[in-house]
Design a protein around this motif. Structure first.
Motif, PDB file in Angstrom:
ATOM      1  N   ILE A 172      46.080  35.942  30.936  1.00  0.00           N
ATOM      2  CA  ILE A 172      46.726  34.998  30.109  1.00  0.00           C
ATOM      3  C   ILE A 172      46.266  35.133  28.863  1.00  0.00           C
ATOM      4  O   ILE A 172      46.783  34.230  28.005  1.00  0.00           O
ATOM      5  CB  ILE A 172      46.106  33.437  30.669  1.00  0.00           C
ATOM      6  N   GLY A 173      45.648  36.204  28.408  1.00  0.00           N
ATOM      7  CA  GLY A 173      45.337  36.460  27.053  1.00  0.00           C
ATOM      8  C   GLY A 173      44.615  37.915  27.179  1.00  0.00           C
ATOM      9  O   GLY A 173      44.433  38.602  28.225  1.00  0.00           O
ATOM     10  N   GLU A 174      44.265  38.286  25.787  1.00  0.00           N
ATOM     11  CA  GLU A 174      43.304  39.530  25.857  1.00  0.00           C
ATOM     12  C   GLU A 174      42.006  39.414  26.570  1.00  0.00           C
ATOM     13  O   GLU A 174      41.233  38.788  26.369  1.00  0.00           O
ATOM     14  CB  GLU A 174      42.978  39.415  24.282  1.00  0.00           C
ATOM     15  N   ASN A 175      42.183  40.326  27.633  1.00  0.00           N
ATOM     16  CA  ASN A 175      41.062  40.404  28.575  1.00  0.00           C
ATOM     17  C   ASN A 175      40.606  38.937  29.099  1.00  0.00           C
ATOM     18  O   ASN A 175      39.357  38.979  29.244  1.00  0.00           O
ATOM     19  CB  ASN A 175      39.887  41.053  27.985  1.00  0.00           C
ATOM     20  N   GLU A 176      41.723  38.240  29.518  1.00  0.00           N
ATOM     21  CA  GLU A 176      41.365  36.770  29.968  1.00  0.00           C
ATOM     22  C   GLU A 176      42.471  36.728  31.196  1.00  0.00           C
ATOM     23  O   GLU A 176      43.458  36.678  31.077  1.00  0.00           O
ATOM     24  CB  GLU A 176      41.632  35.798  28.919  1.00  0.00           C
ATOM     25  N   TYR A 177      41.870  36.253  32.183  1.00  0.00           N
ATOM     26  CA  TYR A 177      42.201  36.265  33.425  1.00  0.00           C
ATOM     27  C   TYR A 177      42.400  34.843  34.178  1.00  0.00           C
ATOM     28  O   TYR A 177      41.249  34.360  34.150  1.00  0.00           O
ATOM     29  CB  TYR A 177      41.970  37.185  34.616  1.00  0.00           C
ATOM     30  N   ARG A 178      43.374  34.151  34.716  1.00  0.00           N
ATOM     31  CA  ARG A 178      43.404  33.132  35.303  1.00  0.00           C
ATOM     32  C   ARG A 178      43.550  33.285  36.815  1.00  0.00           C
ATOM     33  O   ARG A 178      44.727  33.574  37.163  1.00  0.00           O
ATOM     34  CB  ARG A 178      44.160  31.880  34.604  1.00  0.00           C
ATOM     35  N   LEU A 179      42.713  32.636  37.663  1.00  0.00           N
ATOM     36  CA  LEU A 179      42.726  32.698  39.115  1.00  0.00           C
ATOM     37  C   LEU A 179      43.086  31.295  39.813  1.00  0.00           C
ATOM     38  O   LEU A 179      42.360  30.289  39.276  1.00  0.00           O
ATOM     39  CB  LEU A 179      41.477  33.185  39.700  1.00  0.00           C
ATOM     40  N   VAL A 205      39.210  30.519  34.897  1.00  0.00           N
ATOM     41  CA  VAL A 205      39.259  31.639  33.830  1.00  0.00           C
ATOM     42  C   VAL A 205      38.214  32.534  33.869  1.00  0.00           C
ATOM     43  O   VAL A 205      37.150  31.960  33.783  1.00  0.00           O
ATOM     44  CB  VAL A 205      39.609  31.196  32.596  1.00  0.00           C
ATOM     45  N   VAL A 206      38.442  33.815  33.994  1.00  0.00           N
ATOM     46  CA  VAL A 206      37.340  34.847  33.975  1.00  0.00           C
ATOM     47  C   VAL A 206      37.552  35.965  32.911  1.00  0.00           C
ATOM     48  O   VAL A 206      38.792  36.341  32.650  1.00  0.00           O
ATOM     49  CB  VAL A 206      37.043  35.537  35.319  1.00  0.00           C
ATOM     50  N   LYS A 207      36.461  36.480  32.254  1.00  0.00           N
ATOM     51  CA  LYS A 207      36.603  37.491  31.421  1.00  0.00           C
ATOM     52  C   LYS A 207      35.702  38.725  31.742  1.00  0.00           C
ATOM     53  O   LYS A 207      34.471  38.644  31.658  1.00  0.00           O
ATOM     54  CB  LYS A 207      36.021  37.057  30.049  1.00  0.00           C
ATOM     55  N   PRO A 208      36.381  39.841  32.054  1.00  0.00           N
ATOM     56  CA  PRO A 208      35.551  41.070  32.542  1.00  0.00           C
ATOM     57  C   PRO A 208      34.780  41.607  31.464  1.00  0.00           C
ATOM     58  O   PRO A 208      35.340  41.833  30.274  1.00  0.00           O
ATOM     59  CB  PRO A 208      36.791  41.847  32.943  1.00  0.00           C
ATOM     60  N   THR A 209      33.710  42.213  31.774  1.00  0.00           N
ATOM     61  CA  THR A 209      33.018  43.293  31.002  1.00  0.00           C
ATOM     62  C   THR A 209      32.363  44.396  31.711  1.00  0.00           C
ATOM     63  O   THR A 209      32.479  44.559  32.976  1.00  0.00           O
ATOM     64  CB  THR A 209      31.764  42.357  30.343  1.00  0.00           C
ATOM     65  N   ASN A 210      31.969  45.282  31.077  1.00  0.00           N
ATOM     66  CA  ASN A 210      31.201  46.489  31.771  1.00  0.00           C
ATOM     67  C   ASN A 210      32.028  47.006  32.730  1.00  0.00           C
ATOM     68  O   ASN A 210      31.419  47.641  33.674  1.00  0.00           O
ATOM     69  CB  ASN A 210      29.892  45.835  32.601  1.00  0.00           C
ATOM     70  N   LEU A 211      33.339  47.161  32.162  1.00  0.00           N
ATOM     71  CA  LEU A 211      34.403  47.884  33.339  1.00  0.00           C
ATOM     72  C   LEU A 211      34.000  49.403  33.547  1.00  0.00           C
ATOM     73  O   LEU A 211      33.837  50.097  32.254  1.00  0.00           O
ATOM     74  CB  LEU A 211      35.754  47.663  32.768  1.00  0.00           C
ATOM     75  N   LYS A 212      33.820  49.801  34.520  1.00  0.00           N
ATOM     76  CA  LYS A 212      33.717  51.320  34.687  1.00  0.00           C
ATOM     77  C   LYS A 212      34.602  51.787  35.927  1.00  0.00           C
ATOM     78  O   LYS A 212      34.945  51.051  36.855  1.00  0.00           O
ATOM     79  CB  LYS A 212      32.230  51.648  35.169  1.00  0.00           C
TER      80      LYS A 212
END
Lengths: 245, 245
Positions: free
Chosen positions: A12-19, A62-69
């Protein structure tokens, strides 16, 4: 759900996901999390990491991912060739394949495949994807297997299969009639593997003969006769054991 | 149905059995057989052979077994210890266990087992037997696994388990956290095996610690996180591969 899979549809936006589907339900009712908590997530066909729950509103999360590998590659690369089973079994094959790291799935026709199975609405891509996502989420993978439906046996093996394999491909054919177990023909390594799983009732001799000509190697998977979904799980478990030997 | 299982309940005379349920349906509608034809049969907890169809009357089929021979023992002897899963999964565990030659099944309590699972009517013996028979029929075995339901974790391992195992028993604990694969701790042979499969969400540390004290050996079954029914199939498939090495 060991990994919440995020897709482009959720953005739903920059690095922002809605579930808002069963993933939201899982976060709310099973994990019982709230704003500020973190979950393990994977980006479909991408990396994995954690995500912070930014907000929860009426079952929309709404969640924001970090630490992606990037996740480690699941070697060896595995292709499943499966005689099209009844729809209930297709679901299990999709889930198991995604859960255990199959890269490409080819459902094919065989003499003992009922023609009516081809008319199942389940075979529409949008109907198969939930089972694949469920498998990824269970197995903690992010790479969505491809699924291709083939309507004829001989053209699949004679024309199509050569385009997706080469002489390095290990071609495996579980076969109750042989006495040779898998470790007598596969010794590990990163060469790609193709696994052919037959229909209920087995392949007919013409089909087996054609596969043997193409260098498929029959092996005894078990002294028990297994169903399609169990044969798939058992073959993948034995490959994994030998690969890690 | 790869083997039609006959039970004492089907006996209507000296070596004469009458079938009228899904087995009769299978013979009539799938195999499309008639009087005089022969089928592969197994006597529950007994030998296997062929049976001649004596008569078919209104979906009642009378068969007479001949050529009965004991089936080979399924070595090694395997005991399943399974944290009681949700009823849908219990069905799969029963079927898979019977199909792949588990001798004794023990469902046990664990911290992450929902108490309500113990109230499922499925756990009545007469409700579990059809899934076990279906598994035998699929796997071509005749030995019905025993099923025991235990309501407490610690008493099961401390008081009961010692009565069904000894120092020769290989005790296996699939564990995603370890890096050791099964072939590094089991090398085949006929000693009995006990396999402990945890609940969805895994064992809690207290439970794992107690099993480790009792000499359960953790091993990595797969790099993927598997569901209960897949973990069972995968473990049995890996045991079979090593056993036949």
């Amino acid at each position: 759900m060991n990994l919440i899979i995020l897709t482009d549809n959720d953005l739903i936006g920059e690095n922002e996901y809605r579930l808002e589907d069963n993933r939201a339900e899982h976060i709310l009712n099973i994990l019982k999390l709230s704003s500020g908590d973190e979950i393990e997530i994977g980006i479909l066909n991408g990396p994995a990491g954690i995500a912070r729950i930014e907000s929860i509103d009426n079952n929309h999360i709404v969640v924001k991912p970090t630490n992606l590998k990037p996740l480690p590659k699941i070697a060896p690369e595995k292709t499943l060739i499966c005689a099209l089973p009844r729809p209930q079994t297709v679901k299990k094959v999709l889930l198991t394949s995604a859960m255990m790291g199959i890269k490409d799935i080819h459902f094919i026709r065989a003499n003992r495949v009922e023609k009516s199975y081809y008319h199942s609405p389940l075979l529409e891509p949008e109907n198969m994807i939930p089972y694949l996502l469920e498998g990824l989420s269970q197995g903690k993978h992010t790479q969505l297997p491809t699924v291709t439906i083939h309507k004829r046996f001989k053209p699949f093996f004679e024309d199509y299969f050569p385009t997706i394999s080469d002489e390095k491909t290990m071609k495996l054919l579980p076969d109750i009639e042989t006495d040779r177990f898998l470790n007598n023909l596969y010794s590990g390594g990163n060469n790609p593997i193709a696994i052919a799983i037959g229909p209920e009732g087995g392949w007919v001799p013409f089909e087996t003969d054609l596969m043997l000509e193409l260098d498929f190697k029959p092996f005894k998977l078990s002294r028990s006769i297994l169903r399609v979904e169990h044969a798939l799980t058992a073959t993948l478990a034995q490959i994994e054991l030998i690969y890690n030997n």
